[in-house]
Design an enzyme around this catalytic site. Structure first.
Site, mmCIF file in Angstrom:
data_model
loop_
_atom_site.group_PDB
_atom_site.id
_atom_site.type_symbol
_atom_site.label_atom_id
_atom_site.label_comp_id
_atom_site.label_asym_id
_atom_site.label_seq_id
_atom_site.Cartn_x
_atom_site.Cartn_y
_atom_site.Cartn_z
ATOM 1 N N CYS A 1 0.992 -1.702 0.276
ATOM 2 C CA CYS A 1 0.085 0.153 -0.240
ATOM 3 C C CYS A 1 1.012 1.296 0.035
ATOM 4 O O CYS A 1 1.601 1.683 1.198
ATOM 5 C CB CYS A 1 -0.865 -0.255 1.336
ATOM 6 S SG CYS A 1 -2.288 -1.139 1.162
ATOM 7 N N HIS A 2 0.484 1.911 -0.623
ATOM 8 C CA HIS A 2 1.101 3.662 -0.718
ATOM 9 C C HIS A 2 0.563 4.163 -0.045
ATOM 10 O O HIS A 2 -0.500 4.450 1.069
ATOM 11 C CB HIS A 2 0.465 4.621 -2.311
ATOM 12 C CG HIS A 2 0.792 3.176 -3.803
ATOM 13 N ND1 HIS A 2 0.594 2.598 -4.236
ATOM 14 C CD2 HIS A 2 2.241 3.727 -3.992
ATOM 15 C CE1 HIS A 2 1.828 1.893 -5.179
ATOM 16 N NE2 HIS A 2 2.464 2.998 -4.950
ATOM 17 N N GLU B 1 -7.641 1.943 3.102
ATOM 18 C CA GLU B 1 -7.241 2.867 4.171
ATOM 19 C C GLU B 1 -8.870 2.806 4.713
ATOM 20 O O GLU B 1 -8.845 2.729 6.024
ATOM 21 C CB GLU B 1 -6.887 4.432 3.999
ATOM 22 C CG GLU B 1 -5.525 4.486 3.483
ATOM 23 C CD GLU B 1 -5.273 3.735 2.349
ATOM 24 O OE1 GLU B 1 -3.625 3.675 2.036
ATOM 25 O OE2 GLU B 1 -6.376 4.005 1.635
ATOM 26 N N ASP C 1 -11.580 -5.108 22.278
ATOM 27 C CA ASP C 1 -10.233 -5.114 22.838
ATOM 28 C C ASP C 1 -11.082 -4.060 24.237
ATOM 29 O O ASP C 1 -10.769 -4.807 25.128
ATOM 30 C CB ASP C 1 -9.405 -4.438 22.687
ATOM 31 C CG ASP C 1 -8.252 -4.480 23.282
ATOM 32 O OD1 ASP C 1 -8.187 -5.099 23.724
ATOM 33 O OD2 ASP C 1 -7.968 -3.338 24.398
#
Length: 157
Positions: free
Chosen positions: A75-76, A113, A127
């Protein structure tokens, strides 16, 4: 078939986007987390022991979107201009749907993203509530829409 992330010697490579034009691009992704009624109640009444669950999930989703190239190979690194989140309460599930929209002006899309933001945001909810409910289920992480770039628009029906 030519694989874009392998060179002529089958070695991994990042796709060269230098010749692509910059366009405004956006992507929206979503995902669900299903939980017990006790866990859901702890969130909506803000009684979870680890603190404000939804607010923390929003921060985590934004951070996840920003750090995508550190997590997903090839990924860029992107200069995101915006990451927006929305959390929908689903009392009948019970659970929550998290939406993340990433936006930029650039040479490559922001689907990863948005998807990473959703994943990290939902994992943060898990979590923070796992002491109450270890049986929570994260599901339906998916691209909802994208705009910009050579492939044009996509909208999930």
């Amino acid at each position: 078939m030519n694989l874009t992330h392998l060179d002529e010697n089958d070695k991994p490579k990042m796709v060269d986007v230098s010749s692509k034009p910059e366009t405004v691009r956006s992507a929206t992704a979503s995902g669900l987390i299903e939980m017990s009624p006790d866990a859901y109640e702890a969130v909506v009444t803000q009684r979870a022991k680890k603190g404000p669950v939804l607010q923390t999930a929003v921060i985590a989703a934004i951070q996840g979107a920003k750090r995508t190239p550190e997590l997903i190979p090839m990924c860029h690194p992107l200069m995101l201009s915006s990451v927006k989140t929305e959390i929908e309460e689903l009392p009948d599930l019970p659970g929550f749907r998290l939406w993340v929209t990433a936006k930029l002006t650039g040479k490559t899309g922001v689907e990863m993203e948005a998807l990473t933001g959703v994943s990290v945001g939902l994992l943060t909810i898990y979590d923070m509530l796992k002491a109450i409910d270890k049986g929570m289920v994260i599901r339906e992480i998916r691209l909802e829409s994208k705009t910009g770039g050579k492939s044009g628009e996509f909208r999930r029906d």
